[in-house]
Design a protein around this motif. Sequence first.
Motif, PDB file in Angstrom:
ATOM      1  N   LEU A 121       0.864  -1.175   0.000  1.00 30.09           N
ATOM      2  CA  LEU A 121       0.000   0.000   0.000  1.00 30.09           C
ATOM      3  C   LEU A 121       0.900   1.225   0.000  1.00 30.09           C
ATOM      4  CD1 LEU A 121      -2.530  -1.052   2.783  1.00 30.09           C
ATOM      5  CD2 LEU A 121      -2.888  -1.152   0.316  1.00 30.09           C
ATOM      6  N   SER A 122       0.404   2.289  -0.575  1.00 29.99           N
ATOM      7  CA  SER A 122       1.224   3.479  -0.720  1.00 29.99           C
ATOM      8  C   SER A 122       0.579   4.683  -0.058  1.00 29.99           C
ATOM      9  CB  SER A 122       1.403   3.755  -2.214  1.00 29.99           C
ATOM     10  OG  SER A 122       1.872   5.054  -2.435  1.00 29.99           O
ATOM     11  N   ILE A 123       1.445   5.568   0.446  1.00 25.01           N
ATOM     12  CA  ILE A 123       1.048   6.917   0.832  1.00 25.01           C
ATOM     13  C   ILE A 123       1.865   7.825  -0.086  1.00 25.01           C
ATOM     14  CG2 ILE A 123       0.824   8.623   2.676  1.00 25.01           C
ATOM     15  CD1 ILE A 123       1.006   6.309   4.691  1.00 25.01           C
ATOM     16  N   PRO A 124       1.368   8.062  -1.314  1.00 28.63           N
ATOM     17  CA  PRO A 124       2.174   8.758  -2.319  1.00 28.63           C
ATOM     18  C   PRO A 124       2.498  10.205  -1.961  1.00 28.63           C
ATOM     19  CG  PRO A 124      -0.055   8.387  -3.138  1.00 28.63           C
ATOM     20  CD  PRO A 124       0.062   7.679  -1.828  1.00 28.63           C
ATOM     21  N   GLU A 125       1.731  10.805  -1.062  1.00 30.53           N
ATOM     22  CA  GLU A 125       1.976  12.200  -0.688  1.00 30.53           C
ATOM     23  C   GLU A 125       3.241  12.376   0.153  1.00 30.53           C
ATOM     24  OE1 GLU A 125      -2.325  11.458  -1.418  1.00 30.53           O
ATOM     25  OE2 GLU A 125      -0.859  10.505  -0.127  1.00 30.53           O
ATOM     26  N   LEU A 126       3.716  11.305   0.783  1.00 33.76           N
ATOM     27  CA  LEU A 126       4.920  11.379   1.614  1.00 33.76           C
ATOM     28  C   LEU A 126       6.176  11.263   0.766  1.00 33.76           C
ATOM     29  CD1 LEU A 126       4.131   9.093   4.689  1.00 33.76           C
ATOM     30  CD2 LEU A 126       4.353  11.569   4.657  1.00 33.76           C
TER      31      LEU A 126
END
Length: 157
Positions: A121-126
């Motif tokens: 899973l990704s948190i692309p904003e980080l």
Amino acid sequence: MITVVLSGVTSPHRLVESVKVAYGFRGASVDMFIVTKTTGLASQVGIPEAYKVALKYGKPLVVLSSLKDVFEYFRFSEVYIVLPGQSGLRKLEDLEIGGSKYAFIFIGEEYSRSEAPIEALSIPELPVDSPPQVTIALTLYTISSKMKSLSSESGGR
């Protein structure tokens, strides 16, 4: 049930702060914190300090040598690795939260993709190089928000 797994940590500060964030977060309760592949000062100084934090919260701190050991000794309904700054992966915010036993894996400093044949899973904003305690905090916040929205939907029926 939520388990946080921190793998490949070398910094005692990152280890201790990660345990503080996971167990101190008030929105989504973390039931267990597992640490794997600690090296250097994280092993010598970080583990004893992290145990003190876990004891303060009355929660367990499990130390294992590899991610493989995590799956050998524990059973989870769903396992995800959460990666900051990655595009092209399923976003953390798209995860459906139910009554399962979840394990969320976070990377300290060292990571071998071949060790974890699980969904990412990704948190692309980080930023890609975000410290694990930041990724843990955002993951728990996202889960907490989803759980609140689920309970408000079911409470309105």
